[in-house]
Design an enzyme around this catalytic site. Sequence first.
Site, short mmCIF file in Angstrom:
data_model
loop_
_atom_site.label_atom_id
_atom_site.label_comp_id
_atom_site.label_asym_id
_atom_site.label_seq_id
_atom_site.Cartn_x
_atom_site.Cartn_y
_atom_site.Cartn_z
N SER A 216 0.87 -1.17 0.00
CA SER A 216 0.00 0.00 0.00
C SER A 216 0.91 1.21 0.00
O SER A 216 2.07 1.13 0.42
CB SER A 216 -0.89 0.01 1.25
OG SER A 216 -1.47 1.28 1.45
N SER B 50 29.39 45.42 -2.20
CA SER B 50 28.44 46.52 -2.36
C SER B 50 28.48 47.06 -3.77
O SER B 50 29.53 47.09 -4.42
CB SER B 50 28.76 47.65 -1.38
OG SER B 50 27.92 48.77 -1.61
N SER B 51 27.30 47.49 -4.24
CA SER B 51 27.21 48.13 -5.55
C SER B 51 27.45 49.62 -5.46
O SER B 51 27.57 50.29 -6.49
CB SER B 51 25.82 47.87 -6.15
OG SER B 51 24.82 48.46 -5.31
N THR C 23 31.42 37.95 27.55
CA THR C 23 30.10 37.47 27.94
C THR C 23 29.14 38.64 27.85
O THR C 23 29.45 39.75 28.27
CB THR C 23 30.11 36.91 29.38
OG1 THR C 23 30.57 37.91 30.29
CG2 THR C 23 31.02 35.69 29.47
#
Length: 481
Positions: A151, A329-330, A198
Amino acid sequence: MTITHSVKPTEFVTRTEHDLLGDLEIPVGAYYGVHTLRAVQNFPISGTPIAHHGELVRAMVAVKASAAIANRDLGLLDPRIAGAIITACEEIRDGGLHEHFVVDVIQGGAGTSTNMNTNEVVANRALELLGHDRGDYRYVHPLEHVNLGQSTNDAYPTAVKIATITALGGLHDSLARLAAAFAAKAVEFADHIKMGRTQLQDAVPMTLGQEFGTYAVMIGEDIARLDEVALLAREINLGGTAIGTGLNSHPDYARRVCAALRSITGMELVTAEDLVEATQDVGAFVQISGTVKRAAVKLSKICNDLRLLSSGPRAGLAEIGLPAVQAGSSIMPGKVNPVVPEAVSQVAFEVIGNDIAITMAAEGGQLQLNAFEPLIAHKLLESITHLSAAVDTLATRCVPGITANVDHMRKAVDNSIGLITALNPHIGYEAATALAARALDSDRTVTELTRESGLLTREQLDMILSPNNLLRPSTRGGESV
């Protein structure tokens, strides 16, 4: 300019197939049949076919081959038909015909469409091997022969478990490579002292090697947990048929089919003791997903650290440098971004979301079957395979190229108020607190102020603040133990 496309003649030639709803025209070159085409029409959901999960396709045909072997040995399936089915399954396991597994990964029917697609592709290839035309199911039938003794409700979940075990093996290997990469960096950075933190505030000194060694240990722990949880997928319900009672299967079928499947996959699969329970219970998938999520969460935390430690290069922590793999970055010339750790974190977010979807799909099961296993399968395999790829990217494109800004880290240690913690056992908490406050107010170092205070001799101070004593347990006198 006119663009023309070549068209294969078979694209417009069809064969007629029939199901309980009537006739459908199937492309003559297709290895799938009427049940698959119905599912394609009914579920134009994600645009992602089950072929996307190659592990699942290979697992489904492993189940079909095992069933053919068991039914042949029980005298229920003609050896010639069984042989053709087994050969067809072997070809698909080797990568053939995957493009004909076209039903959408999101589907109703508890995986029935995936099972039907598999039955039809295997049957039509078996027909060819026996010298018959595709669609001539008088000789090899998708349901009467390929699906014999099965099945969807036992074949499909079994295949999902096999696919999951395979995928987890890939994730194990990817994580092992990443752990090794971090371990190598731990050795390289073993002598580079820096400040530990921490809550993003200065704490006490450590080495960069200790920091990177921790990442290797963390990943190693996740490898062990994933190996443990993978064992849950070894229990299968194959032989239970519709709801676990084994209706329409031979009394010895479950034992034989499991043995055949173990032989084909090389996996230590076992038949569940209670097939009714196993058919409706998807708890193993929930636990596996949770463990994959655990690994993803920890990997994202590591990537958060890498991004923080490399922040700058002038106005951030700038303790390490990540390898430049592309322009960042562009509009900002020279900017380089931590794109690999960012990608890993995004995959982690995806895994967390997938875990929620898997949880809800598992909860949605009713009575003797969970109808939402296709979503469980898709999201679980997606989580594992995407995380494996992300981990490999981190292990090859980022970690090996990380560099240490040694002088910058040492200067931060020398100027840190956190050094006062090492003096606390020797001068007392109150005196240490007063020195820390003076250091903050005067912008002078703890070392300078301690020498001026006369609380410790120069020799005592040098011993207490030596790297050998700062980085490991020591006695009250300052000597390491």
